[in-house]
Design a protein around this motif. Structure first.
Motif, PDB file in Angstrom:
ATOM      1  N   ASP A 184       0.806  -1.218   0.000  1.00  0.00           N
ATOM      2  CA  ASP A 184       0.000   0.000   0.000  1.00  0.00           C
ATOM      3  C   ASP A 184       0.841   1.271   0.000  1.00  0.00           C
ATOM      4  N   HIS A 228       1.216   8.662   0.096  1.00  0.00           N
ATOM      5  CA  HIS A 228       0.087   7.734   0.060  1.00  0.00           C
ATOM      6  C   HIS A 228      -0.857   8.100   1.194  1.00  0.00           C
ATOM      7  N   LEU A 257      -4.145   7.081   3.201  1.00  0.00           N
ATOM      8  CA  LEU A 257      -4.821   5.805   3.402  1.00  0.00           C
ATOM      9  C   LEU A 257      -5.736   5.846   4.617  1.00  0.00           C
ATOM     10  N   ALA A 292      -4.264   0.518  -4.828  1.00  0.00           N
ATOM     11  CA  ALA A 292      -3.446  -0.207  -3.867  1.00  0.00           C
ATOM     12  C   ALA A 292      -3.356  -1.676  -4.172  1.00  0.00           C
ATOM     13  N   SER A 309      -6.735  -0.276  -0.996  1.00  0.00           N
ATOM     14  CA  SER A 309      -6.812   1.122  -0.595  1.00  0.00           C
ATOM     15  C   SER A 309      -6.451   2.007  -1.764  1.00  0.00           C
TER      16      SER A 309
END
Length: 202
Positions: free
Chosen positions: A106, A116, A118, A168, A173
């Motif tokens: 991820d 990223h 998340l 992801a 994700s």
């Protein structure tokens, strides 16, 4: 004897900057919303780092930190864990409340410096043997150095802010950075999206 260049170089340890933004709908073991004393701990196989304690007694299960911590992430590790705890006075130990597991896939797509954003389902922490959902965790992760991207050719998807973000790996994700942008302005926000994480083991 192996010929020169016949074996791959070992993957180096990565340095990660993990910003624990907020939790949503988090409850302590009694069922009451988590309020004053909430903090988060980022665990890897090589290090652990904690956010500040949120002393807001009126957060009603929505603790807010927007704290960035840096941790070493060892080569070959499958995931990192983020655990929310509650600090207690009177010399009592901290109370584990909820936890989520973040798969390595991820946050290793893209070059170092790629952000990223998340969100993960939290599960009750502890070793009772019963794994119950316990709110949502909002984080962002930036790889500062180390290993190359885990995979190439991952599709881009549109997040709620209309910006392309990485699709992801197995946890699914793929969310926008709308929450992180508002956090940078000092404003807590609703999650951009949620995916299924995994509880910490006992």
């Amino acid at each position: 004897m192996a010929r020169k260049g016949s074996s791959a170089m070992p993957m180096p340890t990565m340095t990660l900057e993990v910003t624990v933004i907020s939790g949503e709908g988090v409850r302590v073991a009694s069922g009451r919303p988590l309020c004053r004393g909430a903090y988060a701990v980022v665990h890897t196989g090589a290090a652990s780092a904690s956010t500040r304690v949120d002393d807001d007694a009126d957060c009603h299960g929505f603790p807010y930190w927007s704290d960035a911590v840096r941790v070493a992430f060892p080569a070959g590790a499958p995931a990192l864990d983020v655990e929310i705890c509650r600090a207690r006075g009177g010399g009592r130990p901290a109370e584990p409340v909820a936890a989520a597991r973040v798969p390595v896939e991820d946050f290793t797509v893209g070059p170092p410096g790629h952000l990223h954003c998340l969100s993960y389902r939290l599960f009750d922490s502890g070793c009772s043997g019963v794994r119950r959902r316990n709110g949502i965790l909002n984080i962002s992760i930036k790889r500062l150095d180390g290993a190359p991207p885990a995979a190439e050719g991952k599709a881009a998807v549109l997040g709620v802010a209309g910006k392309a973000v990485d699709a992801a790996g197995p946890s699914g994700s793929g969310v926008s950075c709308a929450g992180a942008a508002k956090a940078a302005e000092g404003k807590p926000s609703a999650p951009a999206g949620a995916v299924m994480g995994y509880p910490l083991g006992c």
